[in-house]
Motif scaffolding. Structure first.
Motif, PDB file in Angstrom:
ATOM      1  N   ARG A  81       0.830  -1.209   0.000  1.00 25.66           N
ATOM      2  CA  ARG A  81       0.000   0.000   0.000  1.00 25.66           C
ATOM      3  C   ARG A  81       0.861   1.255   0.000  1.00 25.66           C
ATOM      4  O   ARG A  81       0.575   2.220  -0.720  1.00 25.66           O
ATOM      5  N   ALA A  82       1.939   1.243   0.798  1.00 23.70           N
ATOM      6  CA  ALA A  82       2.806   2.410   0.868  1.00 23.70           C
ATOM      7  C   ALA A  82       3.493   2.665  -0.472  1.00 23.70           C
ATOM      8  O   ALA A  82       3.616   3.822  -0.902  1.00 23.70           O
ATOM      9  N   GLN A  83       3.938   1.617  -1.138  1.00 28.80           N
ATOM     10  CA  GLN A  83       4.549   1.807  -2.454  1.00 28.80           C
ATOM     11  C   GLN A  83       3.537   2.384  -3.445  1.00 28.80           C
ATOM     12  O   GLN A  83       3.853   3.276  -4.241  1.00 28.80           O
ATOM     13  N   ARG A  84       2.323   1.866  -3.393  1.00 29.07           N
ATOM     14  CA  ARG A  84       1.297   2.371  -4.308  1.00 29.07           C
ATOM     15  C   ARG A  84       1.002   3.846  -4.025  1.00 29.07           C
ATOM     16  O   ARG A  84       0.939   4.666  -4.954  1.00 29.07           O
ATOM     17  N   GLU A  85       0.824   4.185  -2.751  1.00 32.79           N
ATOM     18  CA  GLU A  85       0.511   5.573  -2.413  1.00 32.79           C
ATOM     19  C   GLU A  85       1.671   6.509  -2.755  1.00 32.79           C
ATOM     20  O   GLU A  85       1.467   7.653  -3.156  1.00 32.79           O
ATOM     21  N   HIS A  86       2.905   6.011  -2.594  1.00 31.03           N
ATOM     22  CA  HIS A  86       4.045   6.847  -2.962  1.00 31.03           C
ATOM     23  C   HIS A  86       4.015   7.165  -4.458  1.00 31.03           C
ATOM     24  O   HIS A  86       4.155   8.325  -4.864  1.00 31.03           O
ATOM     25  N   GLY A  87       3.830   6.136  -5.289  1.00 31.63           N
ATOM     26  CA  GLY A  87       3.856   6.361  -6.724  1.00 31.63           C
ATOM     27  C   GLY A  87       2.702   7.192  -7.235  1.00 31.63           C
ATOM     28  O   GLY A  87       2.883   8.067  -8.095  1.00 31.63           O
ATOM     29  N   LEU A  88       1.501   6.945  -6.693  1.00 28.09           N
ATOM     30  CA  LEU A  88       0.317   7.604  -7.226  1.00 28.09           C
ATOM     31  C   LEU A  88       0.027   8.949  -6.567  1.00 28.09           C
ATOM     32  O   LEU A  88      -0.463   9.870  -7.231  1.00 28.09           O
ATOM     33  N   GLU A  89       0.322   9.072  -5.294  1.00 25.34           N
ATOM     34  CA  GLU A  89      -0.100  10.262  -4.561  1.00 25.34           C
ATOM     35  C   GLU A  89       1.075  11.141  -4.134  1.00 25.34           C
ATOM     36  O   GLU A  89       1.109  12.331  -4.448  1.00 25.34           O
ATOM     37  N   GLU A  90       2.040  10.576  -3.411  1.00 24.86           N
ATOM     38  CA  GLU A  90       3.122  11.419  -2.904  1.00 24.86           C
ATOM     39  C   GLU A  90       4.000  11.956  -4.025  1.00 24.86           C
ATOM     40  O   GLU A  90       4.255  13.159  -4.105  1.00 24.86           O
ATOM     41  N   ALA A  91       4.518  11.061  -4.888  1.00 18.48           N
ATOM     42  CA  ALA A  91       5.373  11.503  -5.977  1.00 18.48           C
ATOM     43  C   ALA A  91       4.582  11.866  -7.235  1.00 18.48           C
ATOM     44  O   ALA A  91       5.071  12.610  -8.077  1.00 18.48           O
ATOM     45  N   GLY A  92       3.375  11.333  -7.366  1.00 18.38           N
ATOM     46  CA  GLY A  92       2.520  11.684  -8.498  1.00 18.38           C
ATOM     47  C   GLY A  92       2.992  11.150  -9.833  1.00 18.38           C
ATOM     48  O   GLY A  92       2.732  11.759 -10.876  1.00 18.38           O
ATOM     49  N   TYR A  93       3.649   9.993  -9.834  1.00 15.79           N
ATOM     50  CA  TYR A  93       4.116   9.424 -11.099  1.00 15.79           C
ATOM     51  C   TYR A  93       2.974   8.878 -11.952  1.00 15.79           C
ATOM     52  O   TYR A  93       3.076   8.800 -13.171  1.00 15.79           O
ATOM     53  N   GLY A  94       1.914   8.406 -11.299  1.00 17.57           N
ATOM     54  CA  GLY A  94       0.836   7.741 -12.013  1.00 17.57           C
ATOM     55  C   GLY A  94       1.016   6.237 -12.108  1.00 17.57           C
ATOM     56  O   GLY A  94       0.115   5.535 -12.575  1.00 17.57           O
ATOM     57  N   TYR A  95       2.170   5.732 -11.671  1.00 16.13           N
ATOM     58  CA  TYR A  95       2.482   4.303 -11.690  1.00 16.13           C
ATOM     59  C   TYR A  95       3.285   3.991 -10.434  1.00 16.13           C
ATOM     60  O   TYR A  95       3.801   4.883  -9.764  1.00 16.13           O
ATOM     61  N   TRP A  96       3.445   2.711 -10.121  1.00 16.43           N
ATOM     62  CA  TRP A  96       4.150   2.363  -8.891  1.00 16.43           C
ATOM     63  C   TRP A  96       4.820   0.994  -9.016  1.00 16.43           C
ATOM     64  O   TRP A  96       4.555   0.252  -9.945  1.00 16.43           O
ATOM     65  N   GLY A  97       5.696   0.717  -8.032  1.00 16.72           N
ATOM     66  CA  GLY A  97       6.460  -0.527  -7.994  1.00 16.72           C
ATOM     67  C   GLY A  97       7.942  -0.225  -8.094  1.00 16.72           C
ATOM     68  O   GLY A  97       8.477  -0.050  -9.200  1.00 16.72           O
ATOM     69  N   PHE A  98       8.631  -0.136  -6.936  1.00 16.34           N
ATOM     70  CA  PHE A  98      10.003   0.366  -6.894  1.00 16.34           C
ATOM     71  C   PHE A  98      10.923  -0.677  -6.260  1.00 16.34           C
ATOM     72  O   PHE A  98      10.696  -1.132  -5.139  1.00 16.34           O
ATOM     73  N   SER A  99      11.964  -1.045  -6.998  1.00 14.86           N
ATOM     74  CA  SER A  99      12.858  -2.111  -6.559  1.00 14.86           C
ATOM     75  C   SER A  99      14.121  -2.034  -7.405  1.00 14.86           C
ATOM     76  O   SER A  99      14.098  -1.474  -8.510  1.00 14.86           O
TER      77      SER A  99
END
Length: 533
Positions: free
Chosen positions: A371-389
């Motif tokens: 959930r945190a990765q998803r919220e970071h990508g979509l909301e905090e950073a605003g990339y529109g996509y998520w999944g960081f590794s």
């Protein structure tokens, strides 16, 4: 074929600090290849039910989603097949998107990934049982004859996949390579051999013989402050001429067996891919169960230099004092990893049913991390996509990516290189060229299935990060630059996650035998993480 300067030891914390260790190759050509411009972000749902369980695909789209996942699995297997040398049964480390050429280097992790991927390809009916049996047999043929460290049963870090020879110079550069036995790499080969021994009757005896020869206690350092000990990064069989390396006896019961250890290099965080080594040591009764509790959930609160002050309390498990800490992020409390990557959090969970065996620890933390990765990508950073590794760098070769708030590393794994000056407590800068990797979103399917499928679908159709061999390794969503290559490690994670989703946790069932459950489950189920949503 391009060589990737890639660390095999992907997470290498020193006690209370942080450092990198591993083989590094010369930089090859950049991977710049623009994709279609990304559309405006669209946000998906929360992803967790009221019970905290993974959100599942609705019945209306279930058949459609299964067809989509099976297509992804088929294409992912196509890239792994293309990476495999027929004569040796060894898989290349990486391959370009056109599925030609071999990298001329492979590792125990890559070989293990190919083994479990072959079994899943059989179960998904991408290959016949006979073909799977022959492929695995050919790989075992190579493993049985490849040079390795016989006293411990462990294999070296790098081999040439075309003939199985140990690499002593790096392909393309000629830089010298000193044979190194990596604990974390051996964890994935060991896990794969254990799975083969359960899932392939015709190759069971051979896989079990290789697995039983492996001494996991060779990686267990008892001469550390925290008792009973911790996992060490590995050892060299020849003098690497590095600082901090000592010649030490390998086993007390084998006179004369001495190797070079990096005595300050331990895996000291709980959320790490290296916990697979701990699991293997406990389930084979080669290291004590208490070792599971000697790693940091967070750094202790008295360490005032840490990047984020933790919340939590002290507890005791198996006689070990444990600070049950968490980091706070967007109203969540989450046990962090070293770098805040999906790989650290979820790769061991492909095999060990951690959420089921540790419902109050991993059963809480895994969904929250996703959930945190998803919220970071979509909301905090605003990339529109998520999944960081950690993954290929679309602008270069290889790089570690993550969500900094979910990591203990003071230097941070960021979701984008431009964010390296960002500090906790400040608004996350918008408009960055965030890098998402499909294997991270694939791992997340086990906890936010609908959201992860939507995210992966949009990475394919909107960003164009897809080809004949499945998802490309990574894409920078702002600039649209794609890392147009496949890494066998990342593709085997994608196929592993797809297999668990499509085949009702097949890897869990193969790995988690009654004997393994009897030794691991009581360890995992006794702990309660400070993890809350």
């Amino acid at each position: 074929m391009n060589s990737i300067p890639r660390r095999t030891l992907l997470t290498v914390p020193l006690l209370g600090a942080g450092a990198a260790l591993g083989a590094v190759a010369a930089a090859g050509p950049a991977l710049a290849a623009p994709a279609p411009a990304a559309p405006a972000p669209t946000l998906s749902g929360a992803g967790l039910s009221s019970a905290g369980l993974p959100a599942l695909v609705g019945t209306a789209g279930g058949g459609r989603d299964e067809r989509l996942l099976r297509r992804w699995a088929k294409d992912t297997w196509r890239s792994l097949d293309a990476m495999t040398v027929r004569s040796t049964g060894l898989v290349s480390d990486n391959i370009d998107a056109d599925l030609t050429g071999h990298s001329r280097h492979t590792s125990p992790t890559n070989i293990g990934g190919y083994l479990w991927s072959t079994l899943l390809a059989r179960e998904l009916r991408l290959i016949t049982p006979g073909e799977a049996r022959n492929r695995i047999s050919r790989t075992l043929d190579s493993l049985e004859t490849m040079e390795h460290h016989e006293p411990s049963g462990m294999y070296y870090n790098w081999y040439d996949e075309t003939d199985g020879s140990v690499l002593r110079s790096w392909p393309g550069t000629g830089d010298p390579v000193v044979p190194f036995v990596s604990s974390v790499d051996m964890g994935w080969l060991g896990a794969a051999l254990h799975v083969v021994a359960q899932a392939d009757p015709s190759n069971r005896r051979r896989a079990k013989r290789l697995f039983d020869a492996m001494r996991w206690d060779v990686f267990f350092d008892r001469d550390v402050d925290v008792q009973p000990g911790q996992t060490i990064g590995g050892f060299w069989v020849e003098d690497p001429h590095r600082d901090g390396v000592e010649l030490l006896p390998l086993f007390q019961d084998i006179p004369g067996a001495e190797v070079w250890y990096h005595t300050e290099h331990h895996y000291d965080t709980a959320v790490s891919e290296a916990r697979m080594v701990t699991y293997l040591g406990i389930m084979t009764e080669q290291i004590p169960a208490a070792a599971y509790f000697t790693t940091f959930r967070t750094f202790p609160p008295q360490w005032d230099w840490a990047e984020m002050p933790p919340v939590g309390d002290w507890a005791e498990h198996e006689g070990v004092a444990v600070f049950e800490g968490a980091h706070t992020y967007r109203g969540l409390e989450i046990v962090p990893g070293w770098g805040g990557s999906m790989f650290e959090e979820l790769m061991p969970d492909l095999f060990v049913p951690e959420a089921a065996w540790g419902p109050d620890s991993w059963g809480r933390n895994h969904p929250l991390h996703v959930r945190a990765q998803r919220e970071h990508g979509l909301e905090e950073a605003g990339y529109g996509y998520w999944g960081f590794s950690p993954s290929s760098d679309p602008h270069g070769q290889y790089r570690e990516y993550g969500v900094d708030a979910l990591g203990l590393n003071p230097e941070g794994y960021f979701s984008d290189a431009a964010a390296t000056d960002w500090h906790q407590g400040e608004p996350y800068p918008q408009g960055l060229d965030g890098v998402v990797t499909p294997h991270a979103a694939a791992l997340a399917m086990q906890y936010e299935r609908a959201e992860a499928i939507e995210n992966l679908s949009r990475i394919e159709t909107e960003l164009g990060a897809y080809g004949p061999g499945g998802f490309h390794d990574a894409v920078a969503v702002g600039s649209g630059v794609i890392a147009r290559r496949h890494l066998s490690l990342d593709q085997s994670m994608v196929l592993g996650a797809l297999g668990n989703v499509l085949l009702e946790e097949q890897l869990h069932r193969w790995f988690g035998t009654d004997e393994v459950a009897a030794r691991l489950r009581p360890v995992l189920e006794q702990e309660t993480f400070r993890a809350h949503g």
